[in-house]
Write an enzyme that holds these catalytic residues in place. Structure first.
Site, PDB file in Angstrom:
ATOM      1  N   GLY A  73     -35.677  -5.957  -1.392  1.00  0.00           N
ATOM      2  CA  GLY A  73     -35.416  -7.309  -0.882  1.00  0.00           C
ATOM      3  C   GLY A  73     -34.734  -7.289   0.475  1.00  0.00           C
ATOM      4  O   GLY A  73     -34.074  -6.323   0.855  1.00  0.00           O
TER       5      GLY A  73
ATOM      6  N   ASN B 187     -31.147 -13.834 -17.968  1.00  0.00           N
ATOM      7  CA  ASN B 187     -31.609 -12.467 -17.739  1.00  0.00           C
ATOM      8  C   ASN B 187     -30.828 -11.874 -16.571  1.00  0.00           C
ATOM      9  O   ASN B 187     -30.829 -12.409 -15.471  1.00  0.00           O
ATOM     10  CB  ASN B 187     -33.107 -12.532 -17.405  1.00  0.00           C
ATOM     11  CG  ASN B 187     -33.635 -11.231 -16.835  1.00  0.00           C
ATOM     12  OD1 ASN B 187     -33.170 -10.156 -17.197  1.00  0.00           O
ATOM     13  ND2 ASN B 187     -34.614 -11.343 -15.946  1.00  0.00           N
TER      14      ASN B 187
ATOM     15  N   LYS C 151      -1.821  17.336  12.951  1.00  0.00           N
ATOM     16  CA  LYS C 151      -3.275  17.551  12.905  1.00  0.00           C
ATOM     17  C   LYS C 151      -3.564  19.032  12.819  1.00  0.00           C
ATOM     18  O   LYS C 151      -3.032  19.809  13.610  1.00  0.00           O
ATOM     19  CB  LYS C 151      -3.937  16.969  14.152  1.00  0.00           C
ATOM     20  CG  LYS C 151      -5.442  17.048  14.106  1.00  0.00           C
ATOM     21  CD  LYS C 151      -6.082  17.454  15.435  1.00  0.00           C
ATOM     22  CE  LYS C 151      -5.910  18.916  15.736  1.00  0.00           C
ATOM     23  NZ  LYS C 151      -6.653  19.381  16.900  1.00  0.00           N
TER      24      LYS C 151
ATOM     25  N   ARG D  58     -29.659 -13.737   3.156  1.00  0.00           N
ATOM     26  CA  ARG D  58     -28.429 -14.535   3.130  1.00  0.00           C
ATOM     27  C   ARG D  58     -27.174 -13.760   3.522  1.00  0.00           C
ATOM     28  O   ARG D  58     -26.126 -14.345   3.735  1.00  0.00           O
ATOM     29  CB  ARG D  58     -28.254 -15.166   1.738  1.00  0.00           C
ATOM     30  CG  ARG D  58     -29.156 -16.365   1.523  1.00  0.00           C
ATOM     31  CD  ARG D  58     -29.112 -16.831   0.084  1.00  0.00           C
ATOM     32  NE  ARG D  58     -29.894 -15.961  -0.788  1.00  0.00           N
ATOM     33  CZ  ARG D  58     -29.853 -16.000  -2.122  1.00  0.00           C
ATOM     34  NH1 ARG D  58     -29.042 -16.852  -2.721  1.00  0.00           N
ATOM     35  NH2 ARG D  58     -30.597 -15.182  -2.830  1.00  0.00           N
TER      36      ARG D  58
ATOM     37  N   GLY E 268     -30.688  -2.928  -6.972  1.00  0.00           N
ATOM     38  CA  GLY E 268     -29.810  -2.323  -5.969  1.00  0.00           C
ATOM     39  C   GLY E 268     -28.668  -3.236  -5.572  1.00  0.00           C
ATOM     40  O   GLY E 268     -27.667  -2.788  -5.023  1.00  0.00           O
TER      41      GLY E 268
ATOM     42  N   ALA F 121      16.939  22.213  24.026  1.00  0.00           N
ATOM     43  CA  ALA F 121      16.336  20.885  24.162  1.00  0.00           C
ATOM     44  C   ALA F 121      15.735  20.689  25.546  1.00  0.00           C
ATOM     45  O   ALA F 121      16.233  21.221  26.535  1.00  0.00           O
ATOM     46  CB  ALA F 121      17.390  19.817  23.890  1.00  0.00           C
TER      47      ALA F 121
ATOM     48  N   LEU G  59     -34.588  -1.456  -7.978  1.00  0.00           N
ATOM     49  CA  LEU G  59     -35.252  -2.399  -7.079  1.00  0.00           C
ATOM     50  C   LEU G  59     -34.354  -2.653  -5.871  1.00  0.00           C
ATOM     51  O   LEU G  59     -33.252  -3.167  -6.025  1.00  0.00           O
ATOM     52  CB  LEU G  59     -35.527  -3.731  -7.789  1.00  0.00           C
ATOM     53  CG  LEU G  59     -36.762  -3.775  -8.692  1.00  0.00           C
ATOM     54  CD1 LEU G  59     -36.554  -2.917  -9.911  1.00  0.00           C
ATOM     55  CD2 LEU G  59     -37.096  -5.186  -9.087  1.00  0.00           C
TER      56      LEU G  59
HETATM   57  C1  UD1 Z   1     -34.544 -12.053 -10.914  1.00  0.00           C
HETATM   58  C2  UD1 Z   1     -35.192 -12.348 -12.249  1.00  0.00           C
HETATM   59  C3  UD1 Z   1     -34.367 -13.388 -13.010  1.00  0.00           C
HETATM   60  C4  UD1 Z   1     -32.958 -12.901 -13.187  1.00  0.00           C
HETATM   61  C5  UD1 Z   1     -32.357 -12.510 -11.838  1.00  0.00           C
HETATM   62  C6  UD1 Z   1     -31.037 -11.813 -12.069  1.00  0.00           C
HETATM   63  C7  UD1 Z   1     -37.584 -12.094 -11.838  1.00  0.00           C
HETATM   64  C8  UD1 Z   1     -38.865 -12.791 -11.634  1.00  0.00           C
HETATM   65  N1  UD1 Z   1     -36.528 -12.858 -12.027  1.00  0.00           N
HETATM   66  O1  UD1 Z   1     -34.590 -13.238 -10.154  1.00  0.00           O
HETATM   67  O2  UD1 Z   1     -34.944 -13.619 -14.285  1.00  0.00           O
HETATM   68  O3  UD1 Z   1     -32.183 -13.910 -13.815  1.00  0.00           O
HETATM   69  O4  UD1 Z   1     -33.212 -11.600 -11.122  1.00  0.00           O
HETATM   70  O5  UD1 Z   1     -30.388 -11.606 -10.857  1.00  0.00           O
HETATM   71  O6  UD1 Z   1     -37.560 -10.897 -11.849  1.00  0.00           O
HETATM   72  N2  UD1 Z   1     -37.070  -7.127  -5.224  1.00  0.00           N
HETATM   73  C9  UD1 Z   1     -37.907  -6.167  -4.731  1.00  0.00           C
HETATM   74  N3  UD1 Z   1     -39.178  -6.505  -4.382  1.00  0.00           N
HETATM   75  C10 UD1 Z   1     -39.648  -7.771  -4.519  1.00  0.00           C
HETATM   76  C11 UD1 Z   1     -38.775  -8.762  -5.022  1.00  0.00           C
HETATM   77  C12 UD1 Z   1     -37.492  -8.396  -5.365  1.00  0.00           C
HETATM   78  O7  UD1 Z   1     -37.526  -5.000  -4.600  1.00  0.00           O
HETATM   79  O8  UD1 Z   1     -40.812  -7.990  -4.185  1.00  0.00           O
HETATM   80  C13 UD1 Z   1     -35.694  -6.737  -5.604  1.00  0.00           C
HETATM   81  C14 UD1 Z   1     -34.632  -7.458  -4.820  1.00  0.00           C
HETATM   82  O9  UD1 Z   1     -34.264  -6.700  -3.669  1.00  0.00           O
HETATM   83  C15 UD1 Z   1     -33.485  -7.517  -5.819  1.00  0.00           C
HETATM   84  C16 UD1 Z   1     -34.191  -7.594  -7.172  1.00  0.00           C
HETATM   85  O10 UD1 Z   1     -35.502  -7.129  -6.956  1.00  0.00           O
HETATM   86  O11 UD1 Z   1     -32.712  -6.325  -5.786  1.00  0.00           O
HETATM   87  C17 UD1 Z   1     -34.209  -8.995  -7.756  1.00  0.00           C
HETATM   88  O12 UD1 Z   1     -34.959  -9.829  -6.874  1.00  0.00           O
HETATM   89  P1  UD1 Z   1     -34.556 -11.338  -6.599  1.00  0.00           P
HETATM   90  O13 UD1 Z   1     -35.516 -11.902  -5.634  1.00  0.00           O
HETATM   91  O14 UD1 Z   1     -33.120 -11.436  -6.299  1.00  0.00           O
HETATM   92  O15 UD1 Z   1     -34.861 -11.980  -8.029  1.00  0.00           O
HETATM   93  P2  UD1 Z   1     -34.289 -13.329  -8.558  1.00  0.00           P
HETATM   94  O16 UD1 Z   1     -35.137 -14.443  -8.048  1.00  0.00           O
HETATM   95  O17 UD1 Z   1     -32.851 -13.415  -8.336  1.00  0.00           O
END
Ligand code: UD1
Ligand code: MG
Length: 454
Positions: free
Chosen positions: A11, A166, A348, A15, A101, A420, A8
């Site tokens: 995002g 999780n 070099k 931040r 990721g 030299a 994944l």
């Molecule tokens: C998620 C978990 C949470 C866990 C936490 C661990 C869910 C609903 N919750 O929360 O239980 O404790 O990770 O860090 O899954 N991403 C996408 N597409 C989206 C949304 C997210 O690719 O539509 C990717 C983000 O880039 C990231 C990852 O998924 O790499 C996690 O997403 P993030 O929004 O950080 O989830 P959390 O709210 O932290």
């Protein structure tokens, strides 16, 4: 059974406050996503699928050499939605490991334990128990068995006391992903499709959810801002330093050592403080690296000592060589055994034969220097005429006097001596002396100018 890896990475990473997509931010010199892809490769994934969204073109371009399948999630509607967009390319048999990721340090051994645990049940997750799990999805258990994951924002006060969370790393049967993901709803506090809801679906289907904990907590730490990135960088560096020390490397201070890539080492390698190793490097037995050196993509053979503040890039260095302090080896520097390179010497695309020496203030570019030759202080190979580069060839046992300019292309024969201060523009024959300088003028009883008082 074949294993797919789903990463994944859609995002935004708001931040980070950066124009660079979050998964391209570097940890130990490599993009976050590269760490995850390399880990996926180490567990022999049949298929790596990366979900991209923000900065998609830049992300794909950064990994154009990798055998990765890209799936776009145009709108980020939640982690469950992200995995759902992979269904058209996801096999119906086998299992998927789902990784993030932005959680770059998970170790292959932890993923292997997850695969083993989930192979019996069809679904497993990596969890971690900490003092305060604020912000994370909590693991709800009954009689020790996992029942659900509740997101922090949806959790009751009582659930928020749960210390097991999780980590966002899952192993799930592909058949079940095809069955469950289309049924996810976004009826929750964040209005998102939560991947975590598949846990409750598994329980409804009568399945048991397996879980494993990582060996080391930093494996599951995520990166959301630069403060977390810097903290994880330190933890990762500490981990690497520990591994090197366990292999026998004498790190004077593991807190002041940075490895941004890979380092293979022989026995009794000693590394002083504030050394940075980049790319792929290898050090033979008893190699010593002085304080403040930066060594990139270089090979250093046994017994070689590098004095402080020397910089290497794509150098190949033989046995028992002495380098520095303040030496610079640039791409294509090849030093044979027992060479000496001293302070403020830049090399070099040049080779020095066995025992050749260039001890002070010298530029050697596009040169071949034979064994046993001595290059005097301040020697310059003039390799560039403003348009083209040319070679300087120096035979064995030659002696180049201090402050000489060797205007390439030029060939200095074996055993030749250069006086030299010479500017050498023509080839010099073996065993001959060549020098080029005007006659010394002497004025006896010379009076220096006197200061005039105004
Ligand atoms: C998620 C978990 C949470 C866990 C936490 C661990 C869910 C609903 N919750 O929360 O239980 O404790 O990770 O860090 O899954 N991403 C996408 N597409 C989206 C949304 C997210 O690719 O539509 C990717 C983000 O880039 C990231 C990852 O998924 O790499 C996690 O997403 P993030 O929004 O950080 O989830 P959390 O709210 O932290
Ligand atoms: Mg997160």
């Amino acid at each position: 059974m074949s294993t797919s890896v789903i990463i994944l990475a859609a995002g935004k990473g708001t931040r980070m406050r950066s124009t660079l997509p979050k998964v391209l931010q570097p940890l130990a010199g490599r993009p976050l996503l590269e760490h995850v892809i390399h880990t996926a490769k180490k567990i022999n994934a049949a298929h790596i699928i990366t979900i991209y969204g923000h900065g998609g073109a830049a992300v794909q371009q950064a990994f154009s050499q990798e055998n990765v399948q890209w799936v776009e999630q145009a709108e980020q509607l939640g982690t469950g939605h992200a995995v759902k967009v992979t269904l058209p390319v996801l096999p119906h048999d086998g299992v998927s490991l789902i990784l993030s990721g932005d959680v770059p340090c998970v170790q292959p051994s932890t993923l292997q334990r997850l695969l083993d645990a989930a192979s019996a049940t069809g679904i497993g997750i990596v969890t971690l128990t900490v003092e305060d799990a604020t912000g994370y999805g909590r693991i709800v258990r009954q009689n020790g068995q996992i029942q659900a994951i509740v997101e922090h924002k949806d959790a009751t006060d009582e659930q928020r006391q749960i210390q097991e969370f999780n980590t966002g790393i899952y192993c799930v049967s592909n058949a079940k992903l095809h069955e469950w993901l289309p049924k996810l709803s976004n009826d929750n506090a964040q209005g998102e499709y939560y991947l975590t809801d598949i846990i409750a679906m598994a329980i409804r289907d009568g399945m048991t959810v397996a879980s494993v904990e990582p060996e080391l907590a930093f494996e599951v730490e995520g990166v959301n801002d630069r403060v977390q990135l810097a903290a994880l960088e330190r933890e990762f560096q500490t981990h690497q330093a520990k591994q090197l020390m366990q292999q026998g490397v004498h790190l004077i201070d593991p807190a002041r050592f940075d490895l941004r890539g890979t380092l293979s080492v022989g026995q009794d390698v000693k590394i002083d403080i504030n050394v940075i190793i980049e790319g792929d490097c290898s050090f033979g037995d008893h190699v010593e690296i002085g304080a403040g050196c930066i060594i990139k993509n270089s090979v250093i053979a046994a017994g070689t000592k590098v004095q402080p503040y020397s910089i290497f890039d794509q150098a190949v260095v033989g046995h028992n060589v002495q380098i520095g302090p303040f030496a610079r080896l640039r791409p294509g520097a090849q030093l044979a055994n027992e060479v000496h390179i001293g302070n403020f010497v830049e090399v070099k695309n040049s080779s020095l034969g066995i025992g050749a020496k260039a001890n002070h203030f010298t530029y050697l570019g596009d040169a071949e220097i034979g064994a046993g030759s001595n290059i005097g202080a301040g020697t310059i190979t003039c390799n560039y005429d403003g348009a083209n580069k040319s070679k300087t060839i120096i035979g064995e046992r030659a002696f180049i006097g201090s402050n000489s300019s060797l205007v390439a292309p030029v060939h200095i024969g074996h055993g030749a001596t250069i006086g030299a201060g010479s500017v050498i523009t023509h080839d010099v024959a073996e065993n001959s002396l060549a020098f080029e300088r005007s006659k010394q003028i002497a004025k006896e009883n010379y009076q220096r100018p006197q200061k005039i008082n105004k």
